[in-house]
Design a protein around this motif. Structure first.
Motif, PDB file in Angstrom:
ATOM      1  N   GLU B  15       0.829  -1.211   0.000  1.00  0.00           N
ATOM      2  CA  GLU B  15       0.000   0.000   0.000  1.00  0.00           C
ATOM      3  C   GLU B  15       0.858   1.253   0.000  1.00  0.00           C
ATOM      4  O   GLU B  15       0.557   2.237  -0.691  1.00  0.00           O
ATOM      5  N   GLN B  17       3.906   1.565  -1.134  1.00  0.00           N
ATOM      6  CA  GLN B  17       4.546   1.745  -2.444  1.00  0.00           C
ATOM      7  C   GLN B  17       3.542   2.288  -3.465  1.00  0.00           C
ATOM      8  O   GLN B  17       3.874   3.150  -4.290  1.00  0.00           O
ATOM      9  N   LYS B  18       2.307   1.798  -3.412  1.00  0.00           N
ATOM     10  CA  LYS B  18       1.292   2.310  -4.342  1.00  0.00           C
ATOM     11  C   LYS B  18       1.056   3.798  -4.097  1.00  0.00           C
ATOM     12  O   LYS B  18       0.973   4.586  -5.046  1.00  0.00           O
ATOM     13  N   ALA B  19       0.963   4.176  -2.826  1.00  0.00           N
ATOM     14  CA  ALA B  19       0.756   5.594  -2.504  1.00  0.00           C
ATOM     15  C   ALA B  19       1.933   6.438  -3.002  1.00  0.00           C
ATOM     16  O   ALA B  19       1.757   7.565  -3.478  1.00  0.00           O
TER      17      ALA B  19
ATOM     18  N   VAL C  32      10.921   3.418  -6.197  1.00  0.00           N
ATOM     19  CA  VAL C  32       9.862   2.838  -5.350  1.00  0.00           C
ATOM     20  C   VAL C  32       9.817   1.313  -5.443  1.00  0.00           C
ATOM     21  O   VAL C  32       9.606   0.629  -4.449  1.00  0.00           O
TER      22      VAL C  32
ATOM     23  N   PRO E  58      -4.188   7.931  -2.787  1.00  0.00           N
ATOM     24  CA  PRO E  58      -5.090   6.807  -3.029  1.00  0.00           C
ATOM     25  C   PRO E  58      -6.528   7.247  -2.710  1.00  0.00           C
ATOM     26  O   PRO E  58      -6.728   8.100  -1.830  1.00  0.00           O
TER      27      PRO E  58
END
Lengths: 77, 77, 77, 77, 77, 77
Positions: B15, B17-19, C32, E58
């Motif tokens: 999460e 890394q996605k952010a 990232v 997100p």
């Protein structure tokens, strides 16, 4: 350095079939456009039947209708 | 009002890394093109290893081959 | 081996800006997710204003309306 | 009813080559997955060299660098 | 023979809603552009909340912030 | 905050038709999924006839064949 995206319905595509699609598309791009396999990417998306529409209907309904009307293409779609 | 789609292999992207990807791409568009973050969308697709091909092979086979031939880029790909 | 697609409105994005987007996104994926730049692809699509809609309107109309209503974000979008 | 999107650099792909790609991909889907050609769509996107990045660089710069460093794959990419 | 891709957040979209989207989009293309439903494809992608970003955040964080700041659009997004 | 991509053949789609597609799709998403128009994006791609394939053929050839065989759907496609 082509990028190819293949979308198919999610209906049990096997690992072997996926590998065949990847190899087949890459070979095609080498043959037709002389592209390098090293920078050719293929991404396969498997789409749930509910999420795919054709003829204004979800695939499942579309196939049922096609089968009933005798115009269906059998299991091929 | 840009739209950005990032496709990566599905290998435990967190999460956080996605952010970081979402923030990083949005900041980049603000910085380079003066876009408004409010209408900048980012969609991340995680793709199963079997469904991603490069060099005419599924990623898993490609990495194995690269490692064997000594030309691999380690774990980075 | 990520693939990134960036869609922006076609409004005179320069070669330098495109190169900055390509470099910025690639660096972000290295930082990232530790991806290899060698197999990171970026494709930028420039979309005509008539072909991009937001708020139910083509971008040009949307911006005019936003400017008129005093809620616009200036030239940033 | 597959959908295939092929992205290549815009470098004079001919009508004949496009037709060969369309036929080749469709045949592949018939052969590997028994899909019906009648509902198989192929869309080819030709992308300007400035708008395609790899290795953190626009394609033109990437190729120049590869040629200089002697690691280039010739004209194939 | 249009192809339409609809991306929405994965938040319990029902089969009935998906069928309504497929029918609605197909009808729209018939009405506006006189396209044939028989060759109109619709693919719906449901994207996890963590994988969708807007405003540099997100979706989940974006909504929380919008709710807090009193500028949120309620449950609609 | 949906994102919708509509791909159609490039055959003189007018500004008015594009605006109708944008409005129609946005209204549909509001109606069916209660999405906010403010964060609903629509991107229309017009694809050259040579670059679109169906039935294993470029669209132009496909239509000619359909017309000849008497199975064509007239001008609608």
């Amino acid at each position: 350095m082509p990028y190819v995206n293949i979308k198919v319905t999610r209906e049990g595509v096997t690992e072997t079939q996926k590998a065949a699609l990847i190899k087949g598309v890459t070979d095609l791009l080498v043959e037709v456009l002389h592209k390098s396999p090293a920078t050719t990417m293929v991404v396969i998306d498997e789409v749930d039947l509910d999420n795919w529409g054709i003829g204004g209907l979800p695939v499942t309904d579309y196939r049922r209708l096609a089968a009933t009307s005798g115009q269906g293409s059998g299991s091929m779609e």
